[in-house]
Write an enzyme that holds these catalytic residues in place. Structure first.
Site, short mmCIF file in Angstrom:
data_model
loop_
_atom_site.label_atom_id
_atom_site.label_comp_id
_atom_site.label_asym_id
_atom_site.label_seq_id
_atom_site.Cartn_x
_atom_site.Cartn_y
_atom_site.Cartn_z
N TYR A 1 -0.70 3.11 12.05
CA TYR A 1 0.16 2.11 12.28
C TYR A 1 -0.35 1.21 13.77
CZ TYR A 1 3.58 5.40 10.37
OH TYR A 1 4.23 6.55 9.52
N ARG B 1 -1.54 8.54 13.24
CA ARG B 1 -0.86 7.38 13.67
C ARG B 1 -1.39 6.18 14.37
NH1 ARG B 1 2.69 7.47 17.40
NH2 ARG B 1 4.13 6.36 16.27
N CYS C 1 -15.90 9.45 9.32
CA CYS C 1 -16.65 8.45 8.85
C CYS C 1 -15.93 7.04 8.29
CB CYS C 1 -17.50 8.73 7.62
SG CYS C 1 -18.55 10.03 8.40
N GLU C 2 -14.93 6.42 9.04
CA GLU C 2 -14.18 5.50 8.80
C GLU C 2 -14.13 4.62 10.24
OE1 GLU C 2 -12.03 4.65 6.14
OE2 GLU C 2 -12.56 6.36 4.98
#
Ligand code: PLP
Length: 404
Positions: A307, A303, A333-334
């Protein structure tokens, strides 16, 4: 809800979703009595998508709740949790013939997302009762991604086309009807619901009068919000239910609709604040910003990155009042893998410390994934003094279950 988190971590490991049975039960009772004070022909259908664990569904089923399912998988979860098919609703969208044939097989009530959904269905078999999901032209939610009514929504039949849908169903021999809407999620403002209900009753009332239909039920969806942030004003469910029922009863009387059942399909309201996510600190870093890395990330609780949702972060065993500004991140890895941005946290956090994220019972595990090759966490249900594992932790070995 404060638990002996050290005990949970040593018994079940982290990351771990922990749900509280009595909190789910009290949420259900509160909502039910708020509505029944004003209209007795009323029922709750828990939206399984919020948390499909069969043990959670069963807690609500044992209280008398029905369910709302959006896919064959959710339907199977509900049936295996012991929900009887006559208490199941199916509200999908762009349903495939396979989805629809499972609805027929189990003989459950369905809210069709479109006239074409109904046309696909009658090639397979005629449903006993038809309800269409109406897009009443308005929607509201805590983020644009969870606004499901209005001109940008992919859901429902625009009200301008709704008459044609009911007329077609009636011409095709359907004798029993309902009507449905779901206009958005996580709303804390009670007045919006009443406004949408008034609109739905006006749209439905005109159609039902023209076609001489007395609907069996009016399903106004879910969307009842919970306060994730300390500054959020909790939804006044008593006021909300009173306002909804006033508009509902006025519409029923005006259009002489008989005695339809009033249905709601809450997910978040029933289970959201009954869950916490327990995690362990795996790494600390001072960089351009300060980071606390934990063993839960966007793969565990999507979440925040999806969002920008907020979950309160607590370190239950850190009593130091001195804080510094840090961001909480996972191991994925983001760069979107941030669970809390720039918040005040105790200065003495160490690797291995336990941390909790509050209000994680809805759309938490349900949206988790194995992205980056990280198996999904375990789930535990607390019942008074005892706790029970209700889904075991996935293992790396489980990731190999599906390769051919
Ligand atoms: C058809 C339908 N019903 C009920 C719900 C539950 O919404 P909430 O968890 O906001 O109550 C949803 C959520 O997307 C939904 O799509």
């Amino acid at each position: 809800m404060n638990y002996d988190y050290k005990n949970f971590a040593s018994e079940y490991g982290t990351p771990l979703y922990i749900y509280d049975k009595s909190k789910i039960e009290s949420n259900y009772k509160k909502l039910k009595s708020a509505f029944e004070d004003h209209y007795s022909h009323f029922s709750i259908h828990y939206a399984v998508k919020a948390n499909p664990n069969p043990a959670v569904i069963k807690v609500l089923g044992d209280m008398g709740s029905g369910v709302d399912c959006s896919s064959p998988g959710e339907l199977e979860h509900a049936l295996r949790a012991g929900i009887s098919p006559d208490k199941v609703l199916y509200t999908g969208n762009y349903e495939s013939p396979d989805d629809l044939s499972r609805v027929i097989k189990n003989d459950i009530k369905i809210n069709f997302d479109d006239l074409n959904s109904f046309k696909r269905m009658i090639k397979l078999g005629k449903p006993k009762r038809v309800s269409f999901r109406i897009n009443p032209g308005i929607g509201k939610g805590s983020h644009e991604a969870v606004v499901t009514g209005g001109t940008d929504a992919k859901f429902g039949i625009p009200y301008e086309k709704a008459f044609e849908a009911y007329e077609f169903a009636k011409e095709n021999g359907v004798e029993k009807f309902g009507i449905h809407m779901m206009t958005g999620s996580n709303n804390l403002e009670p007045f919006f619901f009443a406004e949408a209900v008034e609109k739905l009753l006006t749209i439905g009332g005109e159609i039902f009068n023209r076609l001489d239909i007395a609907p069996d039920y009016v399903d106004i969806g879910g969307g009842f919000g919970i306060p994730y942030h300390p500054e959020d004003t909790p939804l006044d469910v008593n006021l909300m239910a009173k306002l909804i029922c006033e508009k509902f009863k006025a519409g029923v009387a005006k259009y002489k609709l008989g005695n339809p059942e009033l249905l709601v399909e809450p997910g978040r309201y029933l289970v959201g604040n009954a869950g916490v996510l327990l995690a362990s600190v795996t790494g600390l870093k001072e960089s351009y910003r300060n980071f606390v890395g934990i063993d839960a990330g966007m793969n565990t609780l999507a979440r925040p990155s999806l969002y920008g949702a907020i979950h309160q972060v607590e370190f239950p065993y850190k009593k130091n009042s001195e804080t510094k500004v840090m961001s909480v991140c996972g191991q994925v890895c983001e760069n979107a893998d941030i669970l809390a941005h720039n918040i005040h946290l105790p200065v003495d956090i160490e690797e291995g410390d336990l941390m909790i994220l509050r209000d994680a019972g809805a759309y938490g595990f349900a949206m988790s994934s194995v992205y980056n090759g990280r198996p999904r966490p375990a789930e535990v249900l607390v019942d008074g003094e005892s706790s029970k594992l209700i889904r075991r932790r996935e293992l790396i070995e489980d990731l190999f279950n599906y390769y051919c």
